[in-house]
Motif scaffolding. Structure first.
Motif, PDB file in Angstrom:
ATOM      1  N   VAL A  58      26.636  -1.042  27.546  1.00  0.00           N
ATOM      2  CA  VAL A  58      27.804  -0.411  28.153  1.00  0.00           C
ATOM      3  C   VAL A  58      27.443   1.044  28.440  1.00  0.00           C
ATOM      4  CG1 VAL A  58      28.832   0.206  25.931  1.00  0.00           C
ATOM      5  CG2 VAL A  58      30.282   0.055  27.952  1.00  0.00           C
ATOM      6  N   SER A  59      27.877   1.514  29.589  1.00  0.00           N
ATOM      7  CA  SER A  59      27.671   2.908  29.953  1.00  0.00           C
ATOM      8  C   SER A  59      29.001   3.431  30.476  1.00  0.00           C
ATOM      9  CB  SER A  59      26.589   3.020  31.036  1.00  0.00           C
ATOM     10  OG  SER A  59      26.267   4.371  31.248  1.00  0.00           O
ATOM     11  N   TYR A  60      29.341   4.633  30.090  1.00  0.00           N
ATOM     12  CA  TYR A  60      30.636   5.179  30.480  1.00  0.00           C
ATOM     13  C   TYR A  60      30.559   6.693  30.563  1.00  0.00           C
ATOM     14  CZ  TYR A  60      30.703   5.689  25.430  1.00  0.00           C
ATOM     15  OH  TYR A  60      30.362   5.993  24.139  1.00  0.00           O
ATOM     16  N   ALA A  61      31.528   7.260  31.283  1.00  0.00           N
ATOM     17  CA  ALA A  61      31.626   8.709  31.419  1.00  0.00           C
ATOM     18  C   ALA A  61      33.099   9.094  31.466  1.00  0.00           C
ATOM     19  CB  ALA A  61      30.918   9.187  32.680  1.00  0.00           C
ATOM     20  N   VAL A  62      33.389  10.294  31.032  1.00  0.00           N
ATOM     21  CA  VAL A  62      34.756  10.802  30.991  1.00  0.00           C
ATOM     22  C   VAL A  62      34.930  11.840  32.091  1.00  0.00           C
ATOM     23  CG1 VAL A  62      36.406  12.100  29.586  1.00  0.00           C
ATOM     24  CG2 VAL A  62      34.917  10.382  28.524  1.00  0.00           C
ATOM     25  N   ARG A  63      36.077  11.789  32.753  1.00  0.00           N
ATOM     26  CA  ARG A  63      36.408  12.821  33.731  1.00  0.00           C
ATOM     27  C   ARG A  63      37.393  13.768  33.063  1.00  0.00           C
ATOM     28  NH1 ARG A  63      38.801  11.245  39.444  1.00  0.00           N
ATOM     29  NH2 ARG A  63      40.267  10.244  38.053  1.00  0.00           N
ATOM     30  N   PRO A  64      36.973  15.002  32.755  1.00  0.00           N
ATOM     31  CA  PRO A  64      37.854  15.958  32.082  1.00  0.00           C
ATOM     32  C   PRO A  64      39.164  16.143  32.851  1.00  0.00           C
ATOM     33  CG  PRO A  64      35.627  16.821  32.190  1.00  0.00           C
ATOM     34  CD  PRO A  64      35.673  15.583  33.047  1.00  0.00           C
ATOM     35  N   GLY A  65      40.232  16.187  32.095  1.00  0.00           N
ATOM     36  CA  GLY A  65      41.536  16.410  32.702  1.00  0.00           C
ATOM     37  C   GLY A  65      42.199  15.160  33.230  1.00  0.00           C
ATOM     38  N   ASP A  66      41.536  14.022  33.179  1.00  0.00           N
ATOM     39  CA  ASP A  66      42.131  12.777  33.660  1.00  0.00           C
ATOM     40  C   ASP A  66      43.037  12.224  32.571  1.00  0.00           C
ATOM     41  OD1 ASP A  66      42.784  10.306  34.688  1.00  0.00           O
ATOM     42  OD2 ASP A  66      40.761   9.883  35.381  1.00  0.00           O
ATOM     43  N   PRO A  67      44.334  12.090  32.835  1.00  0.00           N
ATOM     44  CA  PRO A  67      45.251  11.632  31.798  1.00  0.00           C
ATOM     45  C   PRO A  67      45.163  10.124  31.536  1.00  0.00           C
ATOM     46  CG  PRO A  67      46.437  11.944  33.838  1.00  0.00           C
ATOM     47  CD  PRO A  67      45.021  12.416  34.081  1.00  0.00           C
ATOM     48  N   ALA A  68      44.510   9.387  32.422  1.00  0.00           N
ATOM     49  CA  ALA A  68      44.436   7.935  32.252  1.00  0.00           C
ATOM     50  C   ALA A  68      43.372   7.580  31.216  1.00  0.00           C
ATOM     51  CB  ALA A  68      44.103   7.275  33.582  1.00  0.00           C
ATOM     52  N   PRO A  69      43.769   6.846  30.177  1.00  0.00           N
ATOM     53  CA  PRO A  69      42.762   6.443  29.187  1.00  0.00           C
ATOM     54  C   PRO A  69      41.862   5.361  29.769  1.00  0.00           C
ATOM     55  CG  PRO A  69      44.856   5.428  28.684  1.00  0.00           C
ATOM     56  CD  PRO A  69      45.095   6.359  29.852  1.00  0.00           C
ATOM     57  N   ALA A  70      40.636   5.353  29.353  1.00  0.00           N
ATOM     58  CA  ALA A  70      39.700   4.328  29.808  1.00  0.00           C
ATOM     59  C   ALA A  70      39.064   3.672  28.595  1.00  0.00           C
ATOM     60  CB  ALA A  70      38.622   4.953  30.686  1.00  0.00           C
ATOM     61  N   ARG A  71      38.967   2.375  28.659  1.00  0.00           N
ATOM     62  CA  ARG A  71      38.315   1.638  27.588  1.00  0.00           C
ATOM     63  C   ARG A  71      37.281   0.723  28.228  1.00  0.00           C
ATOM     64  NH1 ARG A  71      41.843  -2.335  24.340  1.00  0.00           N
ATOM     65  NH2 ARG A  71      41.179  -3.743  25.962  1.00  0.00           N
ATOM     66  N   PRO A  72      36.051   1.186  28.302  1.00  0.00           N
ATOM     67  CA  PRO A  72      35.035   0.351  28.947  1.00  0.00           C
ATOM     68  C   PRO A  72      34.710  -0.857  28.096  1.00  0.00           C
ATOM     69  CG  PRO A  72      34.017   2.236  27.925  1.00  0.00           C
ATOM     70  CD  PRO A  72      35.512   2.402  27.767  1.00  0.00           C
ATOM     71  N   THR A  73      34.487  -1.968  28.751  1.00  0.00           N
ATOM     72  CA  THR A  73      34.078  -3.167  28.036  1.00  0.00           C
ATOM     73  C   THR A  73      32.889  -3.766  28.755  1.00  0.00           C
ATOM     74  OG1 THR A  73      35.580  -4.545  29.329  1.00  0.00           O
ATOM     75  CG2 THR A  73      36.408  -3.698  27.246  1.00  0.00           C
ATOM     76  N   ARG A  74      32.099  -4.464  28.031  1.00  0.00           N
ATOM     77  CA  ARG A  74      30.934  -5.110  28.623  1.00  0.00           C
ATOM     78  C   ARG A  74      30.691  -6.380  27.842  1.00  0.00           C
ATOM     79  NH1 ARG A  74      28.037  -6.240  32.757  1.00  0.00           N
ATOM     80  NH2 ARG A  74      26.140  -5.087  33.061  1.00  0.00           N
ATOM     81  N   ARG A  75      30.420  -7.439  28.523  1.00  0.00           N
ATOM     82  CA  ARG A  75      30.126  -8.685  27.843  1.00  0.00           C
ATOM     83  C   ARG A  75      28.687  -9.067  28.106  1.00  0.00           C
ATOM     84  NH1 ARG A  75      30.255 -12.784  31.634  1.00  0.00           N
ATOM     85  NH2 ARG A  75      31.059 -12.104  33.619  1.00  0.00           N
ATOM     86  N   ARG A  76      28.176  -9.939  27.275  1.00  0.00           N
ATOM     87  CA  ARG A  76      26.833 -10.440  27.495  1.00  0.00           C
ATOM     88  C   ARG A  76      26.885 -11.461  28.622  1.00  0.00           C
ATOM     89  NH1 ARG A  76      25.086 -12.599  21.787  1.00  0.00           N
ATOM     90  NH2 ARG A  76      27.095 -13.537  22.042  1.00  0.00           N
ATOM     91  N   PRO A  77      25.871 -11.525  29.463  1.00  0.00           N
ATOM     92  CA  PRO A  77      25.850 -12.550  30.508  1.00  0.00           C
ATOM     93  C   PRO A  77      26.012 -13.927  29.876  1.00  0.00           C
ATOM     94  CG  PRO A  77      24.102 -10.975  30.857  1.00  0.00           C
ATOM     95  CD  PRO A  77      24.711 -10.663  29.509  1.00  0.00           C
TER      96      PRO A  77
END
Length: 89
Positions: A58-77
C-alpha cells in the motif's frame, strides 16, 4: 512489489515499469504533477511473509488541509474485496 502492482491493475491500464513505480514512490507524476505537488511525501508499506516474500503493498500520501479523511486499502491479488462497516459513533 512491481509484480503486485501489475497483478492488480485496472483493465486497459498499461503495465507499470520500474521507472513508473520509482516516480510514483518518489511522489512525482508526469501526467498530473500539479496535483501530486499538493501532497506530502508518500509512504509505502509492504506486507511480507516470514521468508521475505512480498504479499501486499500500500502506498499513500496526505494532502495538508484536506478535511476529507482517507483510509487506503490494498488487497493481495486473488483475494476477494472485503468491505468493512464503519463502527457506529
Amino acid at each position: 512489489m512491481l509484480d503486485l502492482v501489475n497483478a492488480d491493475r485496472l483493465t486497459g491500464q498499461p503495465e507499470t515499469t520500474r521507472a513508473m513505480l520509482a516516480e510514483a514512490l518518489a511522489g512525482r507524476s508526469p501526467v498530473d504533477g500539479a496535483w501530486w505537488a499538493e501532497l506530502e511525501a508518500p509512504a509505502t508499506d509492504v506486507l511480507h511473509d516470514a521468508d521475505g516474500q512480498a504479499l501486499g503493498v500500500v502506498s499513500y500520501a496526505v494532502r495538508p488541509g484536506d478535511p476529507a479523511p482517507a483510509r487506503p486499502t490494498r488487497r493481495r491479488p486473488g483475494d476477494p474485496l472485503r468491505r468493512r462497516r464503519r463502527p457506529a459513533r
